[in-house]
Design an enzyme around this catalytic site. Sequence first.
Site, PDB file in Angstrom:
ATOM      1  N   THR A  28       0.840  -1.206   0.000  1.00 55.52           N
ATOM      2  CA  THR A  28       0.000   0.000   0.000  1.00 55.52           C
ATOM      3  C   THR A  28       0.873   1.254   0.000  1.00 55.52           C
ATOM      4  O   THR A  28       1.916   1.273   0.647  1.00 55.52           O
ATOM      5  CB  THR A  28      -0.878   0.014   1.274  1.00 55.52           C
ATOM      6  OG1 THR A  28      -1.683  -1.154   1.281  1.00 55.52           O
ATOM      7  CG2 THR A  28      -1.777   1.246   1.320  1.00 55.52           C
ATOM      8  N   SER A  30       1.867   5.360  -2.011  1.00 57.24           N
ATOM      9  CA  SER A  30       2.052   6.048  -3.289  1.00 57.24           C
ATOM     10  C   SER A  30       3.104   5.353  -4.151  1.00 57.24           C
ATOM     11  O   SER A  30       3.010   5.355  -5.388  1.00 57.24           O
ATOM     12  CB  SER A  30       2.444   7.507  -3.044  1.00 57.24           C
ATOM     13  OG  SER A  30       3.585   7.583  -2.219  1.00 57.24           O
ATOM     14  N   THR A  31       4.122   4.730  -3.521  1.00 55.31           N
ATOM     15  CA  THR A  31       5.133   4.015  -4.305  1.00 55.31           C
ATOM     16  C   THR A  31       4.514   2.748  -4.897  1.00 55.31           C
ATOM     17  O   THR A  31       4.776   2.403  -6.066  1.00 55.31           O
ATOM     18  CB  THR A  31       6.362   3.677  -3.424  1.00 55.31           C
ATOM     19  OG1 THR A  31       6.689   4.811  -2.617  1.00 55.31           O
ATOM     20  CG2 THR A  31       7.564   3.311  -4.269  1.00 55.31           C
ATOM     21  N   GLU A 103      -0.412  -5.428   5.955  1.00 53.38           N
ATOM     22  CA  GLU A 103       0.910  -5.536   5.309  1.00 53.38           C
ATOM     23  C   GLU A 103       1.763  -6.581   6.006  1.00 53.38           C
ATOM     24  O   GLU A 103       2.444  -7.387   5.370  1.00 53.38           O
ATOM     25  CB  GLU A 103       1.611  -4.173   5.332  1.00 53.38           C
ATOM     26  CG  GLU A 103       0.946  -3.146   4.436  1.00 53.38           C
ATOM     27  CD  GLU A 103       1.516  -1.753   4.558  1.00 53.38           C
ATOM     28  OE1 GLU A 103       1.297  -0.960   3.641  1.00 53.38           O
ATOM     29  OE2 GLU A 103       2.156  -1.442   5.573  1.00 53.38           O
TER      30      GLU A 103
END
Length: 218
Positions: A28, A30-31, A103
């Site tokens: 999860t 922006s990258t 994650e």
Amino acid sequence: MNQQELKRAVGQAAVAYVKPGEILGVGTGSTVDCFIDALKESGIEVPACVSSSVRSTEKLQALGYKVVDLNEVERISVYIDGADEIDPSFAMIKGGGGALTREKIVAMVSDTFVCIADESKKVDVLGKFPLPIEVIPMAVRAVSRVIEEMGGEPVVRDFTTDNGNKIIDVHGWQMHDARMWEERLNQIVGVVTVGLFAKRSADVLLLGTEQGVKTFEK
Ligand code: 5RP
């Protein structure tokens, strides 16, 4: 290159780690968003993805990827995710986007964790970035008091996780021994997950730098 361009570069580089025909773990942030876009552009086919957040699930599905529940999957060969900080032992602070618990679960069942980050995330000692801790809502004050007793400065984030919990961002800790901190914080009753990934750290780091994407392996 600005930070967004570095993120795009590592997102593209991560596509080389995707195993065609195998279920892919997707993190999860922006990258990771850049990675998902690059994966789509590559045309590489995966039968399905296991996603670590509603945000990534929605993006993957919008691009036509099948997203399956982790309970339907035995193992994942490759998990691709970002980080807020990563130290020389590949231990990480994660959870800036609030998805740390899912994650950590997806990372746990994955054979290879590929961390994608721009060079601002590489640090000698974890802790400049406030450490996110996911907490059961009724335990927010109680856990905050324990954190204060441990010398941290807890700030409750105005945010609810995909799991219906709260996040406390802890300022002021320099974590030389990330594994010890992870174990210690996980013991606090009311804590769901601490955003330290030391026990299950990254295996590969793709670092976006001005000189290009650098690859580091453990
Ligand atoms: C989300 C995360 C992200 O991986 C981390 O916050 C990095 O995000 P970005 O790629 O947007 O910088 O742990 O919970």
